[in-house]
Enzyme design. Sequence first.
Site, PDB file in Angstrom:
ATOM      1  N   HIS A  51       0.827  -1.212   0.000  1.00  0.00           N
ATOM      2  CA  HIS A  51       0.000   0.000   0.000  1.00  0.00           C
ATOM      3  C   HIS A  51       0.862   1.262   0.000  1.00  0.00           C
ATOM      4  O   HIS A  51       1.289   1.723   1.058  1.00  0.00           O
ATOM      5  CB  HIS A  51      -0.895  -0.005   1.243  1.00  0.00           C
ATOM      6  CG  HIS A  51      -1.771  -1.215   1.336  1.00  0.00           C
ATOM      7  ND1 HIS A  51      -1.293  -2.445   1.741  1.00  0.00           N
ATOM      8  CD2 HIS A  51      -3.094  -1.387   1.077  1.00  0.00           C
ATOM      9  CE1 HIS A  51      -2.282  -3.321   1.721  1.00  0.00           C
ATOM     10  NE2 HIS A  51      -3.388  -2.713   1.327  1.00  0.00           N
TER      11      HIS A  51
ATOM     12  N   HIS B  44      -4.161   3.278  -3.349  1.00  0.00           N
ATOM     13  CA  HIS B  44      -4.300   2.730  -1.983  1.00  0.00           C
ATOM     14  C   HIS B  44      -3.517   1.429  -1.780  1.00  0.00           C
ATOM     15  O   HIS B  44      -2.705   1.345  -0.868  1.00  0.00           O
ATOM     16  CB  HIS B  44      -5.787   2.482  -1.656  1.00  0.00           C
ATOM     17  CG  HIS B  44      -5.993   1.545  -0.510  1.00  0.00           C
ATOM     18  ND1 HIS B  44      -6.086   1.979   0.790  1.00  0.00           N
ATOM     19  CD2 HIS B  44      -6.079   0.186  -0.443  1.00  0.00           C
ATOM     20  CE1 HIS B  44      -6.229   0.929   1.588  1.00  0.00           C
ATOM     21  NE2 HIS B  44      -6.232  -0.169   0.871  1.00  0.00           N
TER      22      HIS B  44
ATOM     23  N   GLU C 271     -17.470  -3.872  24.690  1.00  0.00           N
ATOM     24  CA  GLU C 271     -16.627  -5.075  24.812  1.00  0.00           C
ATOM     25  C   GLU C 271     -15.433  -5.047  23.858  1.00  0.00           C
ATOM     26  O   GLU C 271     -14.330  -5.473  24.211  1.00  0.00           O
ATOM     27  CB  GLU C 271     -17.454  -6.346  24.533  1.00  0.00           C
ATOM     28  CG  GLU C 271     -18.582  -6.604  25.517  1.00  0.00           C
ATOM     29  CD  GLU C 271     -19.855  -5.837  25.162  1.00  0.00           C
ATOM     30  OE1 GLU C 271     -19.882  -5.149  24.120  1.00  0.00           O
ATOM     31  OE2 GLU C 271     -20.826  -5.928  25.948  1.00  0.00           O
TER      32      GLU C 271
ATOM     33  N   HIS D   3     -28.348 -15.417  24.946  1.00  0.00           N
ATOM     34  CA  HIS D   3     -27.317 -15.234  25.969  1.00  0.00           C
ATOM     35  C   HIS D   3     -26.547 -16.518  26.292  1.00  0.00           C
ATOM     36  O   HIS D   3     -25.630 -16.489  27.097  1.00  0.00           O
ATOM     37  CB  HIS D   3     -27.945 -14.683  27.252  1.00  0.00           C
ATOM     38  CG  HIS D   3     -28.248 -13.211  27.166  1.00  0.00           C
ATOM     39  ND1 HIS D   3     -28.983 -12.675  26.143  1.00  0.00           N
ATOM     40  CD2 HIS D   3     -27.886 -12.178  27.967  1.00  0.00           C
ATOM     41  CE1 HIS D   3     -29.081 -11.365  26.319  1.00  0.00           C
ATOM     42  NE2 HIS D   3     -28.411 -11.036  27.412  1.00  0.00           N
TER      43      HIS D   3
HETATM   44  C1  LIG Z   1     -11.416  -4.594   9.947  1.00  0.00           C
HETATM   45  C2  LIG Z   1     -10.902  -4.430   8.569  1.00  0.00           C
HETATM   46  N1  LIG Z   1     -11.776  -4.420   7.549  1.00  0.00           N
HETATM   47  C3  LIG Z   1     -11.330  -4.331   6.275  1.00  0.00           C
HETATM   48  C4  LIG Z   1     -10.004  -4.239   6.017  1.00  0.00           C
HETATM   49  C5  LIG Z   1      -9.500  -4.171   4.566  1.00  0.00           C
HETATM   50  N2  LIG Z   1      -9.018  -2.802   4.288  1.00  0.00           N
HETATM   51  C6  LIG Z   1      -7.720  -2.495   4.376  1.00  0.00           C
HETATM   52  S1  LIG Z   1      -7.421  -0.883   4.094  1.00  0.00           S
HETATM   53  C7  LIG Z   1      -9.050  -0.567   3.821  1.00  0.00           C
HETATM   54  C8  LIG Z   1      -9.524   0.812   3.464  1.00  0.00           C
HETATM   55  C9  LIG Z   1      -9.009   1.776   4.411  1.00  0.00           C
HETATM   56  O1  LIG Z   1      -9.266   3.059   4.035  1.00  0.00           O
HETATM   57  P1  LIG Z   1      -8.433   4.215   4.702  1.00  0.00           P
HETATM   58  O2  LIG Z   1      -8.291   3.975   6.130  1.00  0.00           O
HETATM   59  O3  LIG Z   1      -9.065   5.477   4.305  1.00  0.00           O
HETATM   60  O4  LIG Z   1      -6.996   4.051   4.085  1.00  0.00           O
HETATM   61  P2  LIG Z   1      -6.389   4.805   2.817  1.00  0.00           P
HETATM   62  O5  LIG Z   1      -7.051   4.209   1.602  1.00  0.00           O
HETATM   63  O6  LIG Z   1      -6.697   6.217   2.966  1.00  0.00           O
HETATM   64  O7  LIG Z   1      -4.952   4.468   2.902  1.00  0.00           O
HETATM   65  C10 LIG Z   1      -9.803  -1.730   3.970  1.00  0.00           C
HETATM   66  C11 LIG Z   1     -11.260  -1.791   3.791  1.00  0.00           C
HETATM   67  C12 LIG Z   1      -9.118  -4.246   7.109  1.00  0.00           C
HETATM   68  N3  LIG Z   1      -7.813  -4.192   6.976  1.00  0.00           N
HETATM   69  N4  LIG Z   1      -9.603  -4.314   8.370  1.00  0.00           N
END
Ligand SMILES: Cc1ncc(C[n+]2csc(CCOP(=O)(O)OP(=O)(O)O)c2C)c(N)n1
Length: 652
Positions: A27, A258, A399, A461
């Site tokens: 990334h 990204h 939680e 529960h």
């Molecule tokens: C809990 C979770 N859900 C989905 C993902 C997959 N994922 C990785 S980065 C991302 C998008 C993140 O967007 P942002 O925080 O705005 O990062 P940017 O594109 O700006 O670097 C997703 C959905 C993940 N790593 N963790």
Amino acid sequence: MNKQHNDLANCIRFLSIDAVQKANSGHPGMPMGMADVATVLFKNFLRFNPKNPDWLNRDRFVLSAGHGSMLLYSLLYLTGYKSISLNSIKKFRQLNSICAGHPEYHSKTGIETTTGPLGQGIANAVGFAIAEEILKRKLGKEIINHKTYVLAGDGCLMEGISHEAMSLAGHLKLKNLVMLFDNNSISIDGPTSLAVSDNFKKRFESYGWEYILINGHNEKEIFKALKKVQNAKKPTIISCKTKIGYGSPNKSGKSSSHGSPLGLDEIKLVRKVLNWSHKPFQIPNKILDEWKKIGKKGELLENKWNKIYKKKKKKIDKVLKNNFTKILKKEKQISIRENKSLATRKSSELTLNVLTDKNNTLIGGSADLAGSNNTKTKHHKIIKPGEFNGNYIHYGVREHAMSGIMNGLALHSNFIPYGGTFLIFSDYCKPSIRLSAMMQQRVIYVMTHDSIGLGEDGPTHQPIEQLSGLRSIPNLNVFRPADRMETIECWELALKKSKTPSVLSLTRQNLKPIRTKYSNINKCSFGAYEVLRTNKKINLTIFASGSEVNLAIETSHKLAKDKIYSKVISMPCQNLFDQQSESYKGKILRESKNKISIEAASTDCWRKYVGTDGLAFGIDAFGKSAPYNDIYKHFGLTATNIANKSKKLMRN
Ligand SMILES: Cc1ncc(C[n+]2csc(CCOP(=O)(O)OP(=O)(O)O)c2C)c(N)n1
Ligand SMILES: [Mg+2]
């Protein structure tokens, strides 16, 4: 903008771009976008010492947006951490490289926590900030007085855990917590406007945070904001308007930067735009020296701190040390003497009662179920907004954040956090439990109301598949004690296992004591052991855990009347049993061909012991709302039914 700043920031950008390109995965967008903010932070504000990454009073830097891992690796390399070499950066995302796809926690490396599942780092950072405040009260502010910075993206802030954790942080007035929000309005699917229209300022101000909006590419604005937070009275979010993939003519501001390599042609263009003529992975000595100087500053800071630390070392060591063994020995003797039927949640409370009577680093808490989880004792002092002279946290009904915060508490220094909820809601904690296990952190999850034995609250529960699921997490000890003695032993093990988190699965209902003789040996440490045999020679082995051990004993006696002799194995911890020697396991498992198991939950995880020929008595359906004895009958968990079915098994 000043050339020196640009040069420093561009090191981060190009190391990231080139490492992702070489790995052909990763990334680049986030490190390119946040390089300016990170440079100003590391150059002017962050107190850290690359020579001693675990310096107790360092500022913590948490990369919650873990996909931007190259930002962190670049900074650690550039400032002179031994953990990250240029070679390891060239091996980004390759087998056994410290530069893993997402940051993976290792002590003494500068990687403070494992991130990647978005939002977790925010909760970890709240844990760090709480730990800092508590420790400051214990050791004095000359010894502990640091900030926690967390870099979070749009994704982190969309996650539910961010709402929970930031709301609690605002409530507690964690003034040393600073979030750097990479406000680039882009995530994977495109512009964040596809899914979010939150008013960030209102959102965070309503939590009790200070909100500062800046241009995340303007060195002066970044500096000014960071300067301001040094004297903050509440947690602060610096909302940095940035461009994802900054510098890329065709991909900046777009989700295409990204999560994939920019491509060689585009990289050429970025080099032109950012005026960077150096080859891949080449950092000119002059700029590298600048970065190294930044790292060196921390050495002086720590040296200064060390002078005070040395004078107070004895006192500090005493505060940070724990010794639980002696206290628990007494408690075990009392449990034998009193020989009372108790719910294991009550036995846990009695254990905690003696543990919390002494000074130690335990930090208790519960997600709004203190009275049901029995996690709070009369010795606890509650942590309140701005008052951290305590050792009990009311996490509220949060939680997930509780679990992520406990990871932060454990990672910070010597704290041993434990937190309670109902076992069914372990599902709300699961992503953080998994990370406690992956990071080898001693976090103790006190999970009560652990079966249909909770009764009338019904199937929503009553946990069914939770135990099997939790037991399948690597490096997690799931303890399900059967009486007071086992509960004390399981607590002792949870406290002792410094590289393994634990779940204590505890009952709401009373259980008859099984252990009636005192032993110096912690029998639960074997994971499973014999509690009864009805004859020297047996032809049936009955495995059970927790509330079903008494049922197993009753069944065993019933069968003995029909001359079917058996042994009962209490198995409080499958993971520990699986780690025993082959000869110990053989004695337990291979004495009889016929095997059955009894546990009021999913039968999945018992098959490996009873085999396909054995019988696993449990519940592979959702529970029922009724008085608990009726539910046990409904699911055939009675000595009569189990004895009858076992007889049939033996006849086959
Ligand atoms: C809990 C979770 N859900 C989905 C993902 C997959 N994922 C990785 S980065 C991302 C998008 C993140 O967007 P942002 O925080 O705005 O990062 P940017 O594109 O700006 O670097 C997703 C959905 C993940 N790593 N963790
Ligand atoms: Mg984004």
